[in-house]
Structure formats: structure tokens, C-alpha cells
Write an enzyme that holds these catalytic residues in place. Structure first.
Site, PDB file in Angstrom:
ATOM      1  N   ILE A 173       0.866  -1.168   0.000  1.00  0.00           N
ATOM      2  CA  ILE A 173       0.000   0.000   0.000  1.00  0.00           C
ATOM      3  C   ILE A 173       0.906   1.222   0.000  1.00  0.00           C
ATOM      4  O   ILE A 173       2.039   1.172   0.466  1.00  0.00           O
ATOM      5  CB  ILE A 173      -0.993   0.021   1.189  1.00  0.00           C
ATOM      6  CG1 ILE A 173      -0.275  -0.158   2.525  1.00  0.00           C
ATOM      7  CG2 ILE A 173      -2.054  -1.039   1.020  1.00  0.00           C
ATOM      8  CD1 ILE A 173      -1.219  -0.119   3.718  1.00  0.00           C
ATOM      9  N   ASP A 174       0.411   2.318  -0.560  1.00  0.00           N
ATOM     10  CA  ASP A 174       1.238   3.504  -0.741  1.00  0.00           C
ATOM     11  C   ASP A 174       1.705   4.085   0.589  1.00  0.00           C
ATOM     12  O   ASP A 174       1.087   3.866   1.639  1.00  0.00           O
ATOM     13  CB  ASP A 174       0.462   4.574  -1.507  1.00  0.00           C
ATOM     14  CG  ASP A 174       0.056   4.118  -2.896  1.00  0.00           C
ATOM     15  OD1 ASP A 174       0.791   3.289  -3.473  1.00  0.00           O
ATOM     16  OD2 ASP A 174      -0.977   4.590  -3.398  1.00  0.00           O
ATOM     17  N   LYS A 175       2.758   4.860   0.525  1.00  0.00           N
ATOM     18  CA  LYS A 175       3.335   5.499   1.715  1.00  0.00           C
ATOM     19  C   LYS A 175       2.279   6.213   2.550  1.00  0.00           C
ATOM     20  O   LYS A 175       2.207   6.036   3.773  1.00  0.00           O
ATOM     21  CB  LYS A 175       4.423   6.487   1.293  1.00  0.00           C
ATOM     22  CG  LYS A 175       4.978   7.317   2.440  1.00  0.00           C
ATOM     23  CD  LYS A 175       5.943   8.383   1.938  1.00  0.00           C
ATOM     24  CE  LYS A 175       6.397   9.284   3.079  1.00  0.00           C
ATOM     25  NZ  LYS A 175       7.294  10.378   2.605  1.00  0.00           N
ATOM     26  N   THR A 210      -0.971   5.908   2.434  1.00  0.00           N
ATOM     27  CA  THR A 210      -2.164   5.114   2.708  1.00  0.00           C
ATOM     28  C   THR A 210      -1.874   4.269   3.941  1.00  0.00           C
ATOM     29  O   THR A 210      -0.826   3.646   4.035  1.00  0.00           O
ATOM     30  CB  THR A 210      -2.507   4.199   1.518  1.00  0.00           C
ATOM     31  OG1 THR A 210      -2.760   4.998   0.360  1.00  0.00           O
ATOM     32  CG2 THR A 210      -3.737   3.354   1.819  1.00  0.00           C
ATOM     33  N   ARG A 264      -7.036   5.485  -6.168  1.00  0.00           N
ATOM     34  CA  ARG A 264      -6.728   6.904  -6.367  1.00  0.00           C
ATOM     35  C   ARG A 264      -6.982   7.330  -7.807  1.00  0.00           C
ATOM     36  O   ARG A 264      -7.561   8.393  -8.066  1.00  0.00           O
ATOM     37  CB  ARG A 264      -5.274   7.171  -5.961  1.00  0.00           C
ATOM     38  CG  ARG A 264      -4.993   6.875  -4.491  1.00  0.00           C
ATOM     39  CD  ARG A 264      -3.506   6.821  -4.191  1.00  0.00           C
ATOM     40  NE  ARG A 264      -2.878   8.122  -4.422  1.00  0.00           N
ATOM     41  CZ  ARG A 264      -1.558   8.306  -4.428  1.00  0.00           C
ATOM     42  NH1 ARG A 264      -0.746   7.265  -4.247  1.00  0.00           N
ATOM     43  NH2 ARG A 264      -1.068   9.509  -4.627  1.00  0.00           N
TER      44      ARG A 264
END
Length: 304
Positions: A136-138, A140, A237
Site C-alpha cells: 500500500i502507498d506510503k 495510505t 486513487r
């Protein structure tokens, strides 16, 4: 050396452009370097990055093993939701990068896992991403499962490809979404101009499907619950931006002017469900709404 075999599905596409849309973990620049180094072949012949593909072409990409780097184990607190000898489920905080990358070799989830798990992490993904099955993104927050054994890693990776790992998110989106629920079906690939971004790409994108349900509506925003049917890079996103309801705080896909200081997109992976890779037991984990998220919910409720 990792071998990736693909079949082209369109005519007259540059191989570096097509591969960057179909190999999401690799940038176009890296793919061009693979071509230059003789690691890409079409129908058995090595090709350069400007080679034009035809539908049906067989492509073989050889990806060298990652360089051995000194990734340090760091004593970073972890919010461990579940752990046994094969897997560990982590509730990742907002702002933490999942694995090291160029220019960022410390402070990541992998650094913390190496300290906590020692040698008990799968090594299928090499030294850069030991144990990492999905990311998962930084900015998120939320749940992800990490493999401690290679056997667990192989099964979880297989389940991820067949969409048998169910991931659900909550998000705060700009504007009011009037439908109570919906389905966004729009293929995602590399952005045609900005190669660091993803975008809805009707020509070269890969299938991407996101389901959403409205939890609550505010005067200027919508509280959403989202389910991933596929798992493309930045999928939620990109999809919410595509329907003109980008996630609040998303500096990449959102509004240029942000009204709230959120330090990134307000997106949280709140529920994770999968079968245990060894025992086959059905497992489901759910987290509370994080403080940063709940604080903004309250702020939006109070706006007139």
C-alpha cells in the site's frame, strides 16, 4: 534471473511503452535499460526499446536479480494484528514506506520487519522486499499481510493473482457522490506523459475494477467504502480521480489546491480477508478508523 513471458495484444506499439503498461512494478526507464542490455526478446530475437510490436508477438523479458544491498534491521514499532510462523498481518501507519528503494533505504516497513522477524521472512522477492506480497502507498494506512515462509509467500502471491485476497478500504472523496453504490470499470496503465503516474488508459491499460458504497455524505465530500476486484498500482486513487471525485489530500491525482492539511491521501485499508496459505483457514481482519481519518470526518460533519 527472473523470466517474464507476455503476449502482445495490440498492433504498432513501442515495446518499452507497452511493457511499462503491462509490467507495473518496473518503470519505462528500467525497461529501456533491459532492452539496451539485451534482456528483452520478441519471437526469439533480442530487440531495442523502439521496436514496434504486433498483436500476437511473444515477448520474453529477463529481469536480473536485485543487487545485494545492506538493508538494516531497525527497531521501529509495529502494529501487529496477527502473527504465526508463516504470516504476519500489519496495520501500517500513514507516512511509512513499505520497502526500500533508491534514495530511501531506512525507516521502511521492511527495515522494521527485519528487526522483528530476524531471518524469518521469505526471500522470494530478494533483499529489497523480503516477505512483501502486496503493498500500500506510503500515505495510505492500513492492513497488509507479509509472508514469513517461502511456501506461504508462493500461495499468497497465487491467491493475489486470482483475486482471492479481498481488500477493502475507506476514503474521503472530494464532492458529493449521489449514487449509494457503484462500479468503476476502467483500465489502468502508465500515464502517457508523466511516467511516474498511472492513469485510465483505454488503449494500453490493464483491466481495473473498483466497487464503492457511500457511508456518509457531507456538504463538500463523500465518505466511501471501496472494494478492489483487481489490484492495479494506485487503482483507487486513479479511479476516483477519473470520476472527478479524487481523494482528499491526494497530491498526485487530486485537487491542486487542498483545503485540509492531511499529509497525503485520506485512504485506509480497513479490512483484509484471505485463506491462510498453509492451513486453509478463512481469516478476516479489520481495523478501527485511524485518528487522522476520524478527525477529518468530524471536521467535515461540522462544515455548513
Amino acid at each position: 534471473m527472473k523470466e517474464i513471458i507476455l503476449e502482445c495484444d495490440i498492433d504498432d506499439a513501442r515495446i518499452d511503452t507497452w511493457l511499462s503498461s503491462n509490467m507495473e512494478d518496473y518503470s519505462r526507464t528500467y525497461i529501456q535499460r533491459l532492452c539496451q542490455d539485451g534482456n528483452v526478446a520478441v519471437n526469439g530475437e533480442k530487440v531495442k526499446q523502439n521496436f514496434k510490436l504486433k498483436a500476437g508477438d511473444n515477448i520474453v523479458v529477463n529481469v536480473p536479480e536485485p543487487e545485494m544491498l545492506n538493508i538494516l534491521a531497525e527497531d521501529i514499532p509495529l502494529d501487529i494484528v496477527y502473527e504465526d510462523e508463516h504470516i504476519i498481518v500489519i496495520n501500517k501507519p500513514k507516512g511509512m514506506v513499505v520497502h526500500p528503494a533508491v534514495g530511501n533505504y531506512t525507516g521502511t516497513l521492511v527495515n522494521a520487519l527485519m528487526k522483528h522477524c530476524g531471518d524469518s521472512l521469505s526471500d522470494i522477492n530478494g533483499v529489497i522486499r523480503p516477505g512483501i506480497v502486496h503493498r500500500i502507498d506510503k500515505d495510505t494506512s492500513g492492513l497488509l499481510v507479509v509472508a514469513k515462509s517461502n511456501k506461504a509467500h508462493e500461495k499468497l502471491s497465487e491467491d493475489l493473482k486470482t483475486h482471492d485476497i479481498r481488500r477493502e478500504y475507506i476514503a474521503l472523496a472530494e464532492g458529493i457522490i449521489y449514487e449509494n453504490n457503484g462500479r468503476i470499470d476502467a483500465p489502468i496503465g502508465r500515464h502517457p506523459v508523466d511516467r511516474k503516474k498511472m492513469s485510465v488508459n483505454l488503449k494500453n491499460g490493464r483491466e481495473a475494477i473498483t466497487h464503492f458504497t457511500v457511508r456518509e455524505r457531507f456538504s463538500t465530500a463523500t465518505y466511501l467504502e471501496l472494494k478492489l476486484e483487481t489490484g492495479r498500482t494506485h487503482q483507487i486513487r486513479v479511479h476516483l480521480s477519473y470520476i472527478d471525485h479524487p481523494i482528499i489530500g491526494d497530491a498526485v491525482y487530486g485537487r491542486k489546491k487542498q483545503r485540509f492539511k492531511t499529509h497525503g491521501q485520506v485512504l485506509h485499508a480497513f479490512r483484509l480477508q484471505f485463506k491462510h496459505p498453509i492451513t486453509g483457514e478463512e481469516m478476516q481482519f479489520e481495523t478501527d478508523v485511524p485518528d487522522y481519518f476520524q478527525k477529518l470526518v468530524e471536521e467535515l460533519r461540522n462544515l455548513k
